[in-house]
Motif scaffolding. Structure first.
Motif, short mmCIF file in Angstrom:
data_model
loop_
_atom_site.label_atom_id
_atom_site.label_comp_id
_atom_site.label_asym_id
_atom_site.label_seq_id
_atom_site.Cartn_x
_atom_site.Cartn_y
_atom_site.Cartn_z
N ASN A 6 0.85 -1.19 0.00
CA ASN A 6 0.00 0.00 0.00
C ASN A 6 0.89 1.24 0.00
N ALA A 7 0.73 2.08 -1.01
CA ALA A 7 1.52 3.30 -1.12
C ALA A 7 0.60 4.51 -1.17
N LYS A 8 0.98 5.56 -0.46
CA LYS A 8 0.23 6.82 -0.47
C LYS A 8 1.21 7.98 -0.60
N ASN A 9 1.05 8.75 -1.66
CA ASN A 9 1.90 9.92 -1.90
C ASN A 9 3.39 9.57 -1.80
N LEU A 10 3.76 8.44 -2.34
CA LEU A 10 5.13 7.92 -2.25
C LEU A 10 6.09 8.73 -3.12
N VAL A 11 7.20 9.16 -2.51
CA VAL A 11 8.25 9.85 -3.23
C VAL A 11 9.55 9.09 -3.08
N LEU A 12 10.19 8.79 -4.20
CA LEU A 12 11.48 8.10 -4.21
C LEU A 12 12.44 8.91 -5.07
N SER A 13 13.67 9.09 -4.60
CA SER A 13 14.62 9.93 -5.31
C SER A 13 16.00 9.31 -5.37
N TYR A 14 16.77 9.75 -6.36
CA TYR A 14 18.21 9.62 -6.34
C TYR A 14 18.72 11.04 -6.11
N THR A 16 17.40 13.56 -7.85
CA THR A 16 16.12 14.26 -8.01
C THR A 16 14.99 13.24 -7.89
N PRO A 17 13.77 13.69 -7.57
CA PRO A 17 12.66 12.74 -7.45
C PRO A 17 12.43 11.95 -8.73
N VAL A 18 12.20 10.67 -8.57
CA VAL A 18 11.90 9.77 -9.69
C VAL A 18 10.44 9.36 -9.63
N ILE A 19 10.03 8.86 -8.47
CA ILE A 19 8.62 8.58 -8.21
C ILE A 19 8.08 9.76 -7.41
N LYS A 20 7.02 10.39 -7.91
CA LYS A 20 6.58 11.68 -7.38
C LYS A 20 5.14 11.62 -6.89
N GLY A 36 6.96 1.26 -18.38
CA GLY A 36 7.32 2.67 -18.42
C GLY A 36 8.57 2.83 -19.26
N GLU A 37 8.80 4.04 -19.71
CA GLU A 37 9.99 4.31 -20.52
C GLU A 37 11.26 4.10 -19.71
N SER A 38 12.38 3.93 -20.40
CA SER A 38 13.67 3.81 -19.73
C SER A 38 13.92 5.04 -18.87
N GLY A 39 14.29 4.81 -17.61
CA GLY A 39 14.53 5.92 -16.71
C GLY A 39 13.30 6.46 -16.01
N SER A 40 12.15 5.81 -16.24
CA SER A 40 10.90 6.30 -15.65
C SER A 40 10.78 6.00 -14.16
N GLY A 41 11.58 5.04 -13.68
CA GLY A 41 11.53 4.72 -12.25
C GLY A 41 11.01 3.33 -11.93
N LYS A 42 10.93 2.47 -12.94
CA LYS A 42 10.40 1.12 -12.72
C LYS A 42 11.25 0.35 -11.71
N SER A 43 12.54 0.28 -11.97
CA SER A 43 13.43 -0.46 -11.07
C SER A 43 13.54 0.21 -9.70
N THR A 44 13.50 1.55 -9.70
CA THR A 44 13.52 2.28 -8.43
C THR A 44 12.33 1.88 -7.57
N LEU A 45 11.17 1.81 -8.19
CA LEU A 45 9.96 1.46 -7.44
C LEU A 45 10.06 0.06 -6.86
N LYS A 213 4.35 7.13 -15.46
CA LYS A 213 4.41 8.29 -16.32
C LYS A 213 4.63 9.53 -15.49
N GLU A 214 5.71 10.23 -15.80
CA GLU A 214 6.04 11.48 -15.11
C GLU A 214 6.01 11.31 -13.59
N GLY A 215 6.54 10.17 -13.14
CA GLY A 215 6.66 9.93 -11.71
C GLY A 215 5.42 9.40 -11.03
N LYS A 216 4.32 9.26 -11.78
CA LYS A 216 3.07 8.73 -11.22
C LYS A 216 2.89 7.27 -11.63
N VAL A 217 2.24 6.51 -10.78
CA VAL A 217 1.92 5.12 -11.08
C VAL A 217 0.44 5.07 -11.47
#
Length: 221
Positions: A6-14, A16-20, A36-45, A213-217
Motif C-alpha cells: 500500500n503506497a500513499k503519496n510515495l516519493v522516491l529519489s536519487y 532528483t525525485p523519480v517517483i513523485k 514505463g519508458e527507460s529511466g521512468s523509475g520502474k526499477s527504483t519502485l 508516467k512522469e513519476g506517477k503510477v
C-alpha cells in the motif's frame, strides 16, 4: 484479499525525485506488470519494495512492514517473505544450480535434506532437473533465468519481485519464464510483480497493468 503493498503519496529519489507522489495498492493474489519508458523509475519502485532504496516521503507498507522507517530487523524479516528475480540472474557461478536454488533455505536455517528436496522439486518444475549438477556458466541465459526463478520461489515467498526478468532472453525462453511466473501465482499463491519495458501481447492470463508516467503510477484498463 488483503493489501500486500500500500503506497500513499510515495516519493522516491536519487539526486532528483523519480517517483513523485504515487498512490496505489496491490492485493495478495495479484499479478502486476509495471511498464514505463527507460529511466521512468520502474526499477527504483521495485527496489523500494524490499528496502533497496529509502523512501523520501509518503507512505509505503509492504507485507505489513512500514518501509518509510524500517528497522534492520524489519528488513531481515521482510526479505524472508520476498523472492527476487533479477535481469542478470545473480547466480553464484561456483555453486551447482542445485545449491543456488537451496540458498534462501540455507539462509533460513532449514536442514540440508529438506533444502535438497525442495531444490530438486523446483528444478524439475522449471524443466532443469536433468541438469541438477551443472554450474550456471554451463547453461544458456534462458536456463540460468529459470534457475533464478526456482531460487526465488524456494522459500515459498508471499511476494515475488521480478526486475526485467526476460530482458536478455529470446522469445522462447521469455515465454517459458512468463509461464513459470504465472505458476508462482496460480500454484504457489504468491503475489507477482514484474517490471518490464512492454507487457507481451501473448500473455494468456489476467493481470493488472501499472504504467509509470512522469513519476506517477497509473493503472491501465
Amino acid at each position: 484479499m488483503a493489501d500486500i503493498i500500500n503506497a500513499k503519496n510515495l516519493v522516491l529519489s536519487y539526486d532528483t525525485p523519480v517517483i513523485k507522489g504515487a498512490s496505489f495498492c496491490v492485493k495478495s493474489n495479484d499479478f502486476i506488470v509495471i511498464t514505463g519508458e527507460s529511466g521512468s523509475g520502474k526499477s527504483t519502485l521495485i527496489k523500494s519494495f524490499y528496502g533497496g532504496i529509502k523512501v523520501d516521503s509518503g507512505e509505503l507498507d509492504v507485507c505489513f512492514y512500514d518501509m518509510a522507517s524500517p528497522t534492520s530487523r524489519d528488513l531481515k524479516e521482510l526479505r524472508q517473505k520476498i523472492g527476487i528475480v533479477f535481469q542478470d540472474y545473480r547466480l553464484i557461478n561456483e555453486w551447482t544450480i542445485e545449491k543456488n536454488v537451496m540458498l534462501p533455505l540455507l539462509i533460513q536455517g532449514h536442514n540440508k535434506t529438506m533444502c535438497k528436496k525442495q531444490s530438486e522439486n523446483l528444478l524439475n518444475f522449471v524443466k532443469l532437473g536433468h541438469k541438477i549438477g551443472r554450474y550456471p556458466l554451463e547453461l544458456s541465459g534462458g536456463e540460468q533465468q529459470r534457475v533464478a526463478v526456482a531460487r526465488a520461489m524456494a522459500h515459498n515467498p508471499q511476494l515475488l519481485l521480478c526486475d526485467e526478468p526476460t530482458g536478455n532472453l529470446d522469445e522462447v525462453s521469455s515465454n517459458m519464464v512468463w509461464d513459470f511466473l504465472r505458476s508462482a501465482k496460480e500454484l504457489w499463491g504468491a503475489c507477482v510483480i514484474v517490471v518490464t519495458h512492454r507487457a507481451p501481447s501473448t500473455l494468456k492470463f489476467d493481470f493488472r497493468h501499472f504504467e509509470i508516467k512522469e513519476g506517477k503510477v497509473i493503472e491501465g484498463l
